[in-house]
Design an enzyme around this catalytic site. Sequence first.
Site, PDB file in Angstrom:
ATOM      1  N   LYS A 105       0.363  -4.057 -16.216  1.00 23.66           N
ATOM      2  CA  LYS A 105      -0.428  -5.022 -15.448  1.00 23.66           C
ATOM      3  C   LYS A 105      -0.629  -6.268 -16.290  1.00 23.66           C
ATOM      4  CE  LYS A 105      -2.379  -4.976 -11.352  1.00 23.66           C
ATOM      5  NZ  LYS A 105      -1.909  -4.231 -10.162  1.00 23.66           N
ATOM      6  N   GLY A 217     -11.773  -3.845   6.946  1.00 28.86           N
ATOM      7  CA  GLY A 217     -10.978  -4.858   6.213  1.00 28.86           C
ATOM      8  C   GLY A 217      -9.790  -5.220   7.061  1.00 28.86           C
ATOM      9  N   GLY A 219      -7.212  -7.751   6.484  1.00 25.28           N
ATOM     10  CA  GLY A 219      -6.277  -8.666   5.848  1.00 25.28           C
ATOM     11  C   GLY A 219      -4.878  -8.104   5.966  1.00 25.28           C
ATOM     12  N   ASN A 220      -4.080  -8.301   4.918  1.00 31.49           N
ATOM     13  CA  ASN A 220      -2.681  -7.829   4.961  1.00 31.49           C
ATOM     14  C   ASN A 220      -2.602  -6.337   5.287  1.00 31.49           C
ATOM     15  OD1 ASN A 220      -0.508  -6.284   3.329  1.00 31.49           O
ATOM     16  ND2 ASN A 220       0.402  -8.298   3.559  1.00 31.49           N
ATOM     17  N   ALA A 221      -3.296  -5.509   4.488  1.00 34.77           N
ATOM     18  CA  ALA A 221      -3.191  -4.058   4.658  1.00 34.77           C
ATOM     19  C   ALA A 221      -3.783  -3.612   6.000  1.00 34.77           C
ATOM     20  CB  ALA A 221      -3.889  -3.357   3.493  1.00 34.77           C
ATOM     21  N   GLY A 222      -4.970  -4.088   6.345  1.00 36.50           N
ATOM     22  CA  GLY A 222      -5.655  -3.645   7.559  1.00 36.50           C
ATOM     23  C   GLY A 222      -4.942  -4.049   8.838  1.00 36.50           C
TER      24      GLY A 222
HETATM   25  P1  NAD Z   1      -6.652  -9.308   1.936  1.00 33.03           P
HETATM   26  O1  NAD Z   1      -7.348 -10.294   1.066  1.00 33.03           O
HETATM   27  O2  NAD Z   1      -5.454  -9.710   2.719  1.00 33.03           O
HETATM   28  O3  NAD Z   1      -7.712  -8.684   2.994  1.00 33.03           O
HETATM   29  C1  NAD Z   1      -8.958  -8.173   2.628  1.00 33.03           C
HETATM   30  C2  NAD Z   1      -9.785  -8.009   3.903  1.00 33.03           C
HETATM   31  O4  NAD Z   1     -11.027  -7.381   3.563  1.00 33.03           O
HETATM   32  C3  NAD Z   1     -10.127  -9.307   4.605  1.00 33.03           C
HETATM   33  O5  NAD Z   1     -10.001  -9.137   6.006  1.00 33.03           O
HETATM   34  C4  NAD Z   1     -11.600  -9.519   4.255  1.00 33.03           C
HETATM   35  O6  NAD Z   1     -12.309 -10.246   5.267  1.00 33.03           O
HETATM   36  C5  NAD Z   1     -12.062  -8.079   4.221  1.00 33.03           C
HETATM   37  N1  NAD Z   1     -13.326  -7.931   3.493  1.00 33.03           N
HETATM   38  C6  NAD Z   1     -13.762  -8.547   2.386  1.00 33.03           C
HETATM   39  N2  NAD Z   1     -15.010  -8.159   2.096  1.00 33.03           N
HETATM   40  C7  NAD Z   1     -15.361  -7.263   3.043  1.00 33.03           C
HETATM   41  C8  NAD Z   1     -16.508  -6.487   3.290  1.00 33.03           C
HETATM   42  N3  NAD Z   1     -17.597  -6.596   2.513  1.00 33.03           N
HETATM   43  N4  NAD Z   1     -16.495  -5.635   4.343  1.00 33.03           N
HETATM   44  C9  NAD Z   1     -15.416  -5.536   5.142  1.00 33.03           C
HETATM   45  N5  NAD Z   1     -14.312  -6.253   4.970  1.00 33.03           N
HETATM   46  C10 NAD Z   1     -14.279  -7.097   3.927  1.00 33.03           C
HETATM   47  O7  NAD Z   1      -6.309  -8.082   0.994  1.00 33.03           O
HETATM   48  P2  NAD Z   1      -5.242  -6.919   1.215  1.00 33.03           P
HETATM   49  O8  NAD Z   1      -3.969  -7.320   0.533  1.00 33.03           O
HETATM   50  O9  NAD Z   1      -5.224  -6.480   2.634  1.00 33.03           O
HETATM   51  O10 NAD Z   1      -5.893  -5.784   0.303  1.00 33.03           O
HETATM   52  C11 NAD Z   1      -6.978  -4.986   0.783  1.00 33.03           C
HETATM   53  C12 NAD Z   1      -7.158  -3.830  -0.172  1.00 33.03           C
HETATM   54  O11 NAD Z   1      -5.932  -3.122  -0.262  1.00 33.03           O
HETATM   55  C13 NAD Z   1      -7.533  -4.223  -1.610  1.00 33.03           C
HETATM   56  O12 NAD Z   1      -8.363  -3.220  -2.150  1.00 33.03           O
HETATM   57  C14 NAD Z   1      -6.204  -4.215  -2.327  1.00 33.03           C
HETATM   58  O13 NAD Z   1      -6.329  -4.004  -3.713  1.00 33.03           O
HETATM   59  C15 NAD Z   1      -5.539  -3.035  -1.632  1.00 33.03           C
HETATM   60  N6  NAD Z   1      -4.074  -3.043  -1.765  1.00 33.03           N
HETATM   61  C16 NAD Z   1      -3.322  -3.982  -1.122  1.00 33.03           C
HETATM   62  C17 NAD Z   1      -1.940  -3.956  -1.297  1.00 33.03           C
HETATM   63  C18 NAD Z   1      -1.059  -4.951  -0.572  1.00 33.03           C
HETATM   64  O14 NAD Z   1       0.180  -4.827  -0.702  1.00 33.03           O
HETATM   65  N7  NAD Z   1      -1.593  -5.882   0.172  1.00 33.03           N
HETATM   66  C19 NAD Z   1      -1.327  -2.998  -2.127  1.00 33.03           C
HETATM   67  C20 NAD Z   1      -2.127  -2.049  -2.764  1.00 33.03           C
HETATM   68  C21 NAD Z   1      -3.515  -2.084  -2.573  1.00 33.03           C
END
Ligand code: NAD
Length: 416
Positions: A105, A217, A219-222
């Site tokens: 990392k 949540g 964002g990308n994952a959700g």
């Molecule tokens: P992102 O920034 O695209 O989305 C995050 C989402 O969480 C947003 O919709 C935001 O509004 C929401 N959020 C923030 N605070 C919040 C709260 N208090 N209550 C509810 N929702 C809240 O991030 P992402 O890439 O979707 O990542 C989300 C999680 O998945 C993180 O923990 C990240 O480490 C993990 N993750 C993502 C990936 C990836 O490829 N994107 C890979 C491994 C792990």
Amino acid sequence: MADLNPFKIAQQQLDEAAKKLGLDAATHEFLRWPQREFRFTIPVKMDNGRTRVFHAYRVQYNSARGPTKGGLRWHPDETIDTVRALAAWMTWKCAVVNIPLGGGKGGVTCNPKEMTETEKERLARAYMRAVARQLGVHRDVPAPDVYTTPQIMAWMMDEFEIIHGESHPGVITGKPIAIGGSQGRGDATARGGVYCVREACKKTGLDPSKATYAIQGFGNAGQYAATLHKEILGGGRLVAVSDSRGGVMKKDGIDPAEIVRYKLESGKVEGFPGTTPISNEDLLELDVDVMYPAALEGVITERNAPNIKSKLICELANGPTTPAADEILHKKGSLVLPDFMANAGGVTVSYFEQVQNTYNYYWGLEDVHTQLDRRMTDAFNAVYDTHKKANAHMRLAAYMVSVTRVAEACKLRGWV
Ligand code: NAD
């Protein structure tokens, strides 16, 4: 108050698995620490003509199973201990999906929200100049993480190629497709998680086409989880979603594609037609079959775990469940699909990107999906079997699988 230093938490999780496995003292001690770590000070000329000095890190946690791999974070709170912890978790993540890579990392303590594009480019290139000798497809391969993007990966790859005077696309992953990125990287994390849910349904007898689900949540994952759950599992009813501004619910089902469109247009889920508001806390306690925490760490704790009703919890977020909550959920019979297994789809497709870069031949989307499905399914089955045989909760079982694999590689090399 409990020690929230993430590296101490990572060491404690390893300690628990080492105890359960009866790991010998030398291997245990070796796996508690990074093999190598680098710290840099990076002076960067800012747009106003002044020079700012940034503190930066790269940790190569364990390379017994192959070159180290892991993202680069740009964050104001970045410290050597957060980077160490994330590098340890990458080691266990690569091992659980059985890809031939170790864990690493990187990080820079900075606030990219206050930086211009040209300042970001200078920082990216300066970081690469500082770390170039330690990187390479056979050494250590970075990728995007919090606040770093495919564009930043492109600048860093370009700087590495300038230093070496030749093409090296595999030195970094998460690149734009036009310069060596892989098909299928965008939705890989959610897709891998949904594959795990599909396998868990087979074991628990849950019919995924009739199952209800909720997502914290968006964002990308959700967002990808919302649509892929229906697509891959042949149905299911999405009853609630939330983001940082709050959540919405509708008992007879929310159309996943429609709410994704609404979120992308309005920047929120609040106010989606036909739904009623729900708080982030209440969403987690809804009586749904599958819950996807996809936002933050530490949201399922000993306080709310007794009220959680979902049979399956698929952790797309990193660290949503505390160790005390794990025990409570295990006793209640909820199956937790732990983060470093459930969200490993992203690093798996990053590995595919590295493979394609190395032989300079690129796969179609279908090939990526087939290979990802195989890796995720195998990982789930290995962890589930250990969970049953050892009567360990799923996270501990995942650690047992990963630590066994990394320890074996260390022993075969004669390191311990
Ligand atoms: P992102 O920034 O695209 O989305 C995050 C989402 O969480 C947003 O919709 C935001 O509004 C929401 N959020 C923030 N605070 C919040 C709260 N208090 N209550 C509810 N929702 C809240 O991030 P992402 O890439 O979707 O990542 C989300 C999680 O998945 C993180 O923990 C990240 O480490 C993990 N993750 C993502 C990936 C990836 O490829 N994107 C890979 C491994 C792990």
